[in-house]
Design an enzyme around this catalytic site. Structure first.
Site, PDB file in Angstrom:
ATOM      1  N   GLU A   1      35.089  34.331  29.091  1.00  0.00           N
ATOM      2  CA  GLU A   1      34.740  34.122  30.498  1.00  0.00           C
ATOM      3  C   GLU A   1      35.878  33.391  31.180  1.00  0.00           C
ATOM      4  O   GLU A   1      36.483  32.482  30.597  1.00  0.00           O
ATOM      5  CB  GLU A   1      33.487  33.244  30.639  1.00  0.00           C
ATOM      6  CG  GLU A   1      32.196  33.876  30.190  1.00  0.00           C
ATOM      7  CD  GLU A   1      31.011  32.927  30.358  1.00  0.00           C
ATOM      8  OE1 GLU A   1      31.071  32.026  31.230  1.00  0.00           O
ATOM      9  OE2 GLU A   1      30.041  33.072  29.610  1.00  0.00           O
TER      10      GLU A   1
ATOM     11  N   GLU B   1      27.032  30.269  24.779  1.00  0.00           N
ATOM     12  CA  GLU B   1      27.491  28.871  24.783  1.00  0.00           C
ATOM     13  C   GLU B   1      26.553  27.969  23.987  1.00  0.00           C
ATOM     14  O   GLU B   1      25.955  27.022  24.517  1.00  0.00           O
ATOM     15  CB  GLU B   1      27.665  28.377  26.224  1.00  0.00           C
ATOM     16  CG  GLU B   1      28.761  29.124  26.941  1.00  0.00           C
ATOM     17  CD  GLU B   1      29.181  28.489  28.265  1.00  0.00           C
ATOM     18  OE1 GLU B   1      28.379  27.770  28.872  1.00  0.00           O
ATOM     19  OE2 GLU B   1      30.338  28.711  28.676  1.00  0.00           O
TER      20      GLU B   1
HETATM   21  C1  GLA Z   1      29.130  29.489  31.568  1.00  0.00           C
HETATM   22  C2  GLA Z   1      28.061  30.485  31.154  1.00  0.00           C
HETATM   23  C3  GLA Z   1      27.864  31.599  32.129  1.00  0.00           C
HETATM   24  C4  GLA Z   1      27.952  31.116  33.544  1.00  0.00           C
HETATM   25  C5  GLA Z   1      29.264  30.414  33.743  1.00  0.00           C
HETATM   26  C6  GLA Z   1      29.486  29.941  35.149  1.00  0.00           C
HETATM   27  O1  GLA Z   1      30.348  29.702  31.035  1.00  0.00           O
HETATM   28  O2  GLA Z   1      28.284  31.019  29.880  1.00  0.00           O
HETATM   29  O3  GLA Z   1      26.600  32.188  31.870  1.00  0.00           O
HETATM   30  O4  GLA Z   1      26.893  30.250  33.798  1.00  0.00           O
HETATM   31  O5  GLA Z   1      29.293  29.281  32.922  1.00  0.00           O
HETATM   32  O6  GLA Z   1      30.739  29.356  35.276  1.00  0.00           O
END
Ligand code: GLA
Ligand code: ZN
Length: 707
Positions: A320, A159
């Site tokens: 994710e 991210e």
């Molecule tokens: C983000 C991060 C993950 C985790 C999620 C939790 O998307 O990339 O590492 O922290 O949030 O929702």
């Protein structure tokens, strides 16, 4: 002709099913936990695990002392169990020794204070030491695993930008910003002109005097603010190139991605996506298990469409998502039975070739210990959620023929990052709330509800493949986009825009000679004034013999004389009903070349957009994927140009009936990829129910597809 993209991981011709996996958190229990993980992953039909995302302190426990032994073991385990690794570069978080010994790796925040060690995603991207260490560890990872059978793809960092305002204000970063400006403007004089610095006596004599915009310094030079945003994006693009350079060299056939986020303003994702081999993103909607989920789904659909569009329709990855309660949301609501499959398939319906989760095994400690996961603290896969994930895995395994298909769109909605930055910065109209995202969504929603596929484009995209382009709040024109619009309409395209179109150029200087600047001739109007209505105020317009409320913004425009509008006068299709501008044009259409340019002077409500775009799409022959889409239901298609697959998703918590008629009453036969049944006519979708249907025309000697 069949036209499919290749599977993201060449050796896995399936929809990817996977999760972020942090086996190093369990290293002291590895003899029991790791084999259990493998057993449960296989049971759930998982074929890929993202590993090593936050592993730097385990990979390099001391400066220049590396330990890959545990990762070797994990990679071997994945290979033995028929899974691929989505192997991460570890730059998302740094080891403590690095921060203590080389504090330059920590960002200096906007307030001028350097961060202390902790958190994540908060590195300085310019630090020479950090850049060297990232290159080194990425090289070591690539060299070590280049021939490993488990290596499937690369997950670059995590991210990007995801903390604070994503920028660092250290001396290195400031220097790079000045270099960036030098390269952009050449001379300080050109920069002064572009930024209008004579205002408030802000003229610069030299690039070395320029500081990033902060509250302690300057926030009023909009050109500076805009270039700082552009620089921030450039920093991430540059850093991504740095990170991937060794990977591209050592493992040229392994695709790289960076996981992107919802409505993430600091980085222009259209620009970053150019570098990615495949786009991926992290999706955490605020599902409520009520009828409101239909609008949550609409916004989520927009995001999926955006991420598919970033690479011109190439399937993306849902990197994710959460199979259950998301612990950091204001309310951590669990999902009703069946909802997990519906949420997951929504991504696939919009062009994702994966369903992946955060996280595989629920953390035991720290801030994510209550975040939903594939395997709960219970540990043995006895949970309701685990069973639902297994069902999802099973459903995904029947979708091999979907892999590589895309989402055919002949209409596009503009969502432009640079426009977003500039428009939000402008001081006018509604300063408390600029409504850019809301208005883009309102336009998008009409198409979504009508079942007409759209792409999301920015001002660098080409328009040739579209019949209809809509550009709500296109305040800024940049990159010669006005020329593309003009040509598009000349060639027969239909362009619909709103008030506040064509106000400024690419350095945020207002166009002279009347708005919409260089698009006046194409649109055939001049927007002389803009009325901003208080939230409780309304005007009304009449269009197509119906009255609709107008709110927030009312553009006051004049129809241009033919000599100023390529020889034809725009037609007034709707007018305001109240205030001193009663009778002023509210909807206009200008025949220009072979096409049409349409202006919607005010911000309207959903009903108007639905009626207006329905009427327009019928006129343009843009067909919905189904004739009637009941409220709460999403209907989308994926196609390889020959075979079409219809996805139906009911976001209401009650059953809904759907008629499968399409194309103005044509019957199709539908074969369900979920249960093998043949369906036609009318079906019932249970609450949160889905269907995925392979569509063929009934009695079709000739193959004909509605799109
Ligand atoms: C983000 C991060 C993950 C985790 C999620 C939790 O998307 O990339 O590492 O922290 O949030 O929702
Ligand atoms: Zn810095």
């Amino acid at each position: 002709m069949s036209n499919r993209y290749k599977p993201v991981i060449a050796s896995v011709p399936h929809i990817l099913h996977g999760a972020d996996y942090n086996p190093e958190q369990w290293i002291k229990m590895k003899d029991t936990i790791w084999p259990q993980d493998m057993r449960l992953a296989k049971e759930a039909g998982i074929n890929v695990l993202s590993i090593g995302i936050f592993s730097w302190s385990m990979l390099e426990p001391e400066e220049d002392v590396y330990d890959f032994s545990w990762l070797d073991e994990v990679m071997d385990l994945l290979a033995e169990n028929g899974m691929k690794a989505n192997l991460a570069t570890p730059s998302g978080a740094r080891p403590v020794w690095m921060a203590k010994k080389h504090p330059e790796v920590l960002r200096i925040e906007r307030n001028g204070v350097r961060n202390e060690f902790g958190g994540r995603h908060n590195a300085c991207l310019s630090s020479p030491y950090f850049r060297e260490k990232v290159t080194k560890i990425n090289t070591l990872l690539a060299e070590r695993y280049k021939d490993h059978p488990a290596l499937g793809m690369w997950h670059i960092s995590n991210e990007y930008g995801g903390s604070g305002d994503s920028a660092c204000y250290c001396p290195y970063c400031k220097e790079r910003f000045r270099d960036f400006l030098k390269a952009r403007y050449g001379t300080i004089d050109a920069l002064n002109d572009a930024w209008w610095t004579t205002f408030w006596s802000h003229r610069f004599d030299d690039f070395s005097q320029i500081e990033p915009p902060t509250e302690r310094g300057d926030m009023n030079l909009h050109g500076l603010n805009l270039d700082w945003h552009r620089f921030t994006t450039w920093q991430y693009v540059d850093f991504y190139e740095l990170e991937t350079a060794p990977l591209k060299k050592i493992t040229p056939d392994k695709p790289c991605t960076a996981n992107l986020m919802r409505w993430f303003k600091p980085i222009n994702y259209f620009q970053l996506a150019d570098q990615l081999d495949v786009v991926s993103w992290d999706n955490y909607p605020l599902w409520k298990n009520t009828r409101e989920d239909a609008s949550v789904a609409m916004e989520t659909a927009f995001m999926h469409d955006l991420f598919r569009s970033l690479k011109k329709g190439k399937p993306f990855l849902l990197m994710e998502s959460c199979p259950s309660a998301v612990n950091w949301q204001p309310v951590s609501k669990i999902y009703a039975p069946g909802a997990h499959l519906s949420h997951s398939m929504q991504a696939v319906a919009h062009g994702s070739d994966s369903v992946m989760y955060f996280q595989f095994r629920k953390s035991r400690g720290s801030s994510e210990k209550f975040h939903g996961a594939v395997v709960d603290h219970e540990g043995q896969g006895k949970t309701r959620i685990f069973k639902e994930i297994c069902q999802t895995g099973k459903a995904l395994s029947g979708l091999d023929e979907i892999v590589g298909t895309t989402y055919p769109a002949r209409a596009a909605v503009l969502f432009d990052w640079e426009n977003w930055w500039a428009y939000d910065d402008a001081q006018f109209a509604h300063n408390d709330h600029k409504n850019y995202q809301e208005m883009v969504l309102e336009y998008y929603e009409a198409f979504y509800r009508l079942g007409i596929p759209v792409d999301i484009i920015d001002e660098t995209c080409d328009l040739e493949k579209y019949q209809l382009v809509v550009t709500p709040l296109m305040y800024m024109l940049r990159n010669g986009f006005e020329k593309k619009i003009e040509q598009f309409v000349k060639n027969g395209g239909t362009w619909v825009t709103s008030c506040i179109t064509g106000y400024v150029n690419d350095t945020d200087l207002c166009f002279l000679g009347g708005f919409p600047g260089p698009l006046k001739e194409t649109l055939g109007i001049w927007e002389e004034e803009l009325d901003s209505l208080y939230p409780e105020q309304y005007n009304e317009i009449e269009w197509n013999r119906k009255v609709y409320p107008a709110h927030f913004y009312c553009g006051l425009a004049h129809i241009l004389d033919p000599e100023e509008a390529a020889g034809t006068k725009a037609e007034v299709l709707g007018r305001y009903l109240h205030d001193f501008y009663a009778g002023y044009p509210a909807v206009t259409a200008h025949a220009y070349g072979e096409g049409k340019a349409i202006y919607l002077a005010a911000r309207m409500k959903k009903d108007f957009y639905l009626d207006f775009f329905k009427d327009l799409c019928i006129r343009l022959g843009l067909k919905p994927v189904l004739d009637q889409i009941p409220e709460g239901v999403e209907a989308t298609v994926r196609s390889d140009g020959k075979q079409t697959y219809l996805f139906l998703n009911n976001f209401y918590p009650e059953p809904v009936q759907v008629s499968l008629l399409a194309d103005g009453g044509v019957y199709y036969d539908h074969y369900s990829l979920l249960d093998g049944s043949l369906v036609s006519g009318r079906i019932t979708l249970p609450p949160k129910g889905i269907q995925i249907l392979k569509r063929t025309l009934r009695d079709a000697g000739t193959e004909r597809i509605s799109l």
